[in-house]
Design an enzyme around this catalytic site. Structure first.
Site, short mmCIF file in Angstrom:
data_model
loop_
_atom_site.label_atom_id
_atom_site.label_comp_id
_atom_site.label_asym_id
_atom_site.label_seq_id
_atom_site.Cartn_x
_atom_site.Cartn_y
_atom_site.Cartn_z
N ASP A 127 -34.23 -12.25 13.01
CA ASP A 127 -32.77 -12.24 13.12
C ASP A 127 -32.16 -11.61 11.87
OD1 ASP A 127 -33.03 -13.62 15.48
OD2 ASP A 127 -32.70 -15.58 14.56
N1 URA Z 1 -37.01 -17.63 15.14
C1 URA Z 1 -35.69 -17.50 14.94
O1 URA Z 1 -34.90 -18.32 15.38
N2 URA Z 1 -35.27 -16.42 14.25
C2 URA Z 1 -36.10 -15.51 13.72
O2 URA Z 1 -35.65 -14.57 13.07
C3 URA Z 1 -37.47 -15.67 13.93
C4 URA Z 1 -37.90 -16.74 14.64
#
Ligand code: URA
Length: 238
Positions: A107
């Site tokens: 993310d």
């Molecule tokens: N899980 C999440 O919620 N975000 C990420 O970036 C990676 C795994």
């Protein structure tokens, strides 16, 4: 070693010397040599394993695959291009190849280990759910993470939209108003870690990926920095 002949203009374009059109001009103007001899035909075939290509007398070695470990900072997106935001590929300033991509997505606000390559087969092996590759995350979570959460994660939790997270290993490092945990999962569903904590009524406030299979984030890499994988790292991954 298999002999794979390729056009001179493709060789130079793959290595980021310019666009195919620009390269054709450079070649015709005599700026390119093969084995020390000026070659003026962009369509000439060269063997990248054997022949030495240079542009303006600087050697241009051919790399079929590139592999970089990036310590992704928050604020950049895991994509190859974006109209608005900086991408993880923009951070790899010394890349040669134009076809690099991130292996899996973190993310925008997630930090940590991201493998950047153009090796599609390796990416598939690391990401395919059937391969069960461990991904380890460190997170700070609002609220006290409990042994009940550990049990729930070990059994598999419902993460909404009809999806289940497979059994995962949750280790509590600190249980407090802001807890600290390490979580090992073998999947990579959208917002997976955040959704797993939402399922037990908690919010992830900081997330960092520590490892993916045998590849472990080099803690000497500052946020936003990258380095090529070492030979050992690559051998273990492959
Ligand atoms: N899980 C999440 O919620 N975000 C990420 O970036 C990676 C795994």
């Amino acid at each position: 070693m298999a002999v794979i002949m390729m056009r001179l203009d493709k060789y130079l374009a793959d290595m980021g010397v310019g666009t195919r059109t620009e390269i054709k001009k450079y070649v015709r103007r005599g700026k390119v040599k093969v084995d020390g001899v000026v070659v003026k035909s962009p369509e000439v075939k060269v063997d990248p394993n054997v022949q030495k290509v240079s542009y303006l007398d600087q050697p241009v070695s051919y790399e079929k695959f590139e592999y970089y470990m990036l310590n992704k900072p928050a604020g950049v997106i895991s994509a190859t291009t974006d109209k608005k935001d900086k991408t993880v590929i923009d951070l790899i300033t010394e890349k040669k190849r134009k076809d690099l991509f991130p292996v899996g997505r973190l993310d925008k606000d997630t930090e940590g280990l991201l493998l950047i390559t153009n090796d599609g087969e390796l990416a598939h092996r690391l990401l395919a759910p059937k391969k069960h590759v461990d991904k380890v995350y460190y997170a700070k979570v609002k609220g006290k993470v409990t042994e009940e959460d550990v049990k729930a994660f070990a059994e598999g939790v419902s993460i909404g939209q009809g999806e289940m997270a497979k059994p995962a290993t949750l280790e509590i490092l600190v249980s407090d108003e802001i807890s600290e945990i390490r979580l090992t999962i073998q999947e990579g569903k959208f917002h997976q870690v955040k959704r797993m904590f939402i399922s037990v009524g908690k919010e992830v406030v900081y997330l960092k990926r520590l490892s993916m299979g045998s590849l472990v984030l080099d803690e000497n890499l500052p946020l936003g920095a990258y380095r090529p994988l070492t030979r050992e790292e690559l051998e273990q991954l492959c």
